[in-house]
Scaffold this motif. Sequence first.
Motif, PDB file in Angstrom:
ATOM      1  N   LEU A  26      23.249  31.552   7.315  1.00 31.50           N
ATOM      2  CA  LEU A  26      23.675  30.160   7.238  1.00 31.50           C
ATOM      3  C   LEU A  26      24.056  29.640   8.627  1.00 31.50           C
ATOM      4  O   LEU A  26      24.683  30.348   9.415  1.00 31.50           O
ATOM      5  CB  LEU A  26      24.883  30.023   6.300  1.00 31.50           C
ATOM      6  CG  LEU A  26      24.685  30.496   4.856  1.00 31.50           C
ATOM      7  CD1 LEU A  26      25.977  30.316   4.072  1.00 31.50           C
ATOM      8  CD2 LEU A  26      23.567  29.721   4.194  1.00 31.50           C
ATOM      9  N   ASN A  67      26.809  34.284   1.409  1.00 26.45           N
ATOM     10  CA  ASN A  67      26.075  33.500   0.421  1.00 26.45           C
ATOM     11  C   ASN A  67      26.928  33.170  -0.806  1.00 26.45           C
ATOM     12  O   ASN A  67      26.449  32.491  -1.722  1.00 26.45           O
ATOM     13  CB  ASN A  67      24.818  34.250  -0.027  1.00 26.45           C
ATOM     14  CG  ASN A  67      25.155  35.540  -0.769  1.00 26.45           C
ATOM     15  OD1 ASN A  67      26.107  36.238  -0.412  1.00 26.45           O
ATOM     16  ND2 ASN A  67      24.381  35.869  -1.793  1.00 26.45           N
ATOM     17  N   PRO A  92      19.175  25.161   5.706  1.00 31.50           N
ATOM     18  CA  PRO A  92      20.516  25.751   5.830  1.00 31.50           C
ATOM     19  C   PRO A  92      21.439  25.017   6.797  1.00 31.50           C
ATOM     20  O   PRO A  92      22.499  25.512   7.146  1.00 31.50           O
ATOM     21  CB  PRO A  92      20.196  27.147   6.365  1.00 31.50           C
ATOM     22  CG  PRO A  92      19.020  26.925   7.267  1.00 31.50           C
ATOM     23  CD  PRO A  92      18.201  25.850   6.604  1.00 31.50           C
ATOM     24  N   TYR A 131      23.114  30.403  -1.223  1.00 33.34           N
ATOM     25  CA  TYR A 131      24.227  29.643  -0.655  1.00 33.34           C
ATOM     26  C   TYR A 131      25.416  29.677  -1.606  1.00 33.34           C
ATOM     27  O   TYR A 131      25.239  29.804  -2.818  1.00 33.34           O
ATOM     28  CB  TYR A 131      23.810  28.180  -0.407  1.00 33.34           C
ATOM     29  CG  TYR A 131      22.626  28.063   0.513  1.00 33.34           C
ATOM     30  CD1 TYR A 131      22.776  28.104   1.891  1.00 33.34           C
ATOM     31  CD2 TYR A 131      21.337  27.962  -0.017  1.00 33.34           C
ATOM     32  CE1 TYR A 131      21.681  28.021   2.731  1.00 33.34           C
ATOM     33  CE2 TYR A 131      20.234  27.887   0.817  1.00 33.34           C
ATOM     34  CZ  TYR A 131      20.412  27.916   2.197  1.00 33.34           C
ATOM     35  OH  TYR A 131      19.324  27.851   3.027  1.00 33.34           O
TER      36      TYR A 131
END
Length: 784
Positions: A20, A36, A244, A303
């Motif tokens: 990320l 995540n 991201p 995510y």
Amino acid sequence: MRNYRITVQDDHKQIVKGHLKLGGTNPKGEQIGFTNYFMEKDGEPFFGICGEFHYTRYDERYWEDEIIKIKMGGVNIIATYIFWNLHEEVEGSFNWSGNKNLRHFIELCGKHQLYVIIRIGPFNHGEIRNGGIPDWLFGRPFEVRSNDEGYLFYTRKMYNEIGIQVKGLLYKEGGPIIGTQIENEHHHSSAQWGLTVGINDTWLNSGSDGNSHMLKLKEIALEAGIDTPIYTCTGWGGATTPVPDMLPLWGGYAYWPWIYYEEGRLEGKDEHPATPEYIFRDKHNNKIPKSYNFEPLYAPEDYPYACCEMGGGMVQFYKYRFAFPYRSVPAMTVMKVAEGCNLIGYYMYHGGSNPRGKVNPFTNDLATPKISYDFNAMIGEFGQIRESYRRTKLQHYFLSTFQKQFSLTKTILPEDTSRMDPYDVDTLRYAVRSSAGSGYLFLNNFQDHVENHDLYDFNVSIELAEETIVIPSQGELTLGRDSFAILPFNLNLDGIKLKYATAQLITRIEEEEIYYFFFVPDGMKGTYALESKDIISATIDKGSIEQLDGNTIIQIAEEEESLIRLVFESGLKVAIYTMTDEQSLEFWKVNLQGRDRVILTSANLLVSEDEIRLESTDQEIVALSVFPDFDDSITSISGGELFATTESELFTMYLLRVPKKEIQFNLKRVNHDKFVLDFEINAFNGIKEALLRIDYTGDIGYAFIDGELIHDNFCNHTTWEIGLKSFEHRLIERGMYVYVAPIRKGKVLNSNTTMAGWKETAEERIADIGTVSIVPVYEIKITL
């Protein structure tokens, strides 16, 4: 007895990081990052608890107290909209003073160790005029919310102004600003152009150019110096989510005023439908790529599932007058957390009032009150504490205290819940979050827009890989109407295993003994089942203890607090203090004199450094119970007096008294729908706030000072409250006039004239003002 079963065989959560584009370090070396699944602080799970508070909708004289209240509620992040049209109502003339002083607001958040997420727009919605876009942009030949260079030119100017205001306050500079939200609901929602309504009805563009526009806005923000570890965007409704580079944030509302304005939405229905918000789902599972109110444009497990707009209330709309149930908010927290959310956010956490404009006097969305933006929030428009605040506070203490263990747990559902009927209130709703055979059973008995009832005579079997835990092992469970619970199983209490409890964990503090604090959810009987093998002794002051199948079963006396003391073979001593559901609403956790302490009081508690303040509404006697007791004697007390001190086995209770204040005012009823208030010169002396309470029937209530509208209320047959203290001097000089606009039944508009004449007639006009009272809010200050 009905038995509900849930299989928890694979509770290992796959957690990865490094993929990320989020994170940062401050000058002290503290680091913020993400896996995540959850946010991290210095490499450890950090459970973010975010509350929305709009500085421009509150009197800056009272910001600090309200920020402290938010922190006392267990919140660790404040989010705030920066409404462009309130700062640049007149083109080229920016105003960052008074209640528009963004910099001062953020400094106060930092002073009280709260992180900040700034929601910089340009479009924000937030029930503000034009969604925050200035009126003068309507008169420009370009499309707003797009990559049109004309629009981006003005956006750069606004972002640059924000950059100047936040310089030195960013996380990388040692400040509290950790996050920036770009735009709001881009490509999902819009707002009316206030300039056109009434003549025609034109709406802003709902968003163009998709990801490229959002990424362009982020680029412009960085150029303006708005450089934060986290960039977010709203994810619901097909909104633009450029991952991201940004973290999509989600939410959920169960009270939908907008459906009363959508053509055909309620066709064939007489009332608001029950929503699916209170049915458990799994929103961090690639095998379930989408579910109700969650349709991500990415694989869910890539995510974190995080929220910024869980319904902390809802604003009244003209066509939807509802009495908001405050229990719906902690019930929403139970749902979102059970679904896999490890960063929760409420909209709104604190209500406010729309400021008056220079060009347009009223800055509200046209469907909402002109002034009031109370939002039925956990903290009201005038600092009132609601039941939703007191109940979510307990949840926040739990989530913060046990964040390292809890954040690792995985959501497990008993079955596919996608077809569950929200109108089925006879079947228990339940889910588990578990890791390595230890976790929490989530129960829910709240459903919006239906009549709920107690659920009786059931138990729940949790089928783990090596054992099955039945909660409870003896007897049955009851879950009260509109109630919810988070019950632990196989919880490690500092070396001893709590097999299960029919009580909800709040927090832990460590003294010579280790103390755990629980409460028994509404309708339940409190029971603890502990593995006996490491326990030397177990005692309880109010309840019973028995041995069963290698476990120590402790029953808590009903309707009163109790204290369990355990001694382990290792010599460690653990105490468990259990409260009733009602008693838990007085529970506060604070850090005073360098130590964690528990305080029990029905007053609103504000703690800053070594000062304690107690707000009490129309209550002269205030009890303050403290554990452990203060290190030193109280240095001073103002606003009241200490008249008694008592001690129990755990707590020291201080009884305080404030001088009773009768607020002097003269009420003159002009007729059934109007009255005038006049005040004595010292009417507001010696109190923190004065709440005017009006019970009335009608359409809209309006309150004026010298012809200026200072508050309004859409009648929903609950008491209308107005805080008077901020208007003190004007009220003494000018008084107040209140008018109730009538409900007009059988209304007809006629223009039967040869000229442009209009006439309204109605078969019946309903407006009536009942009880009018003013109650004081006292404050006692204790210095240690």
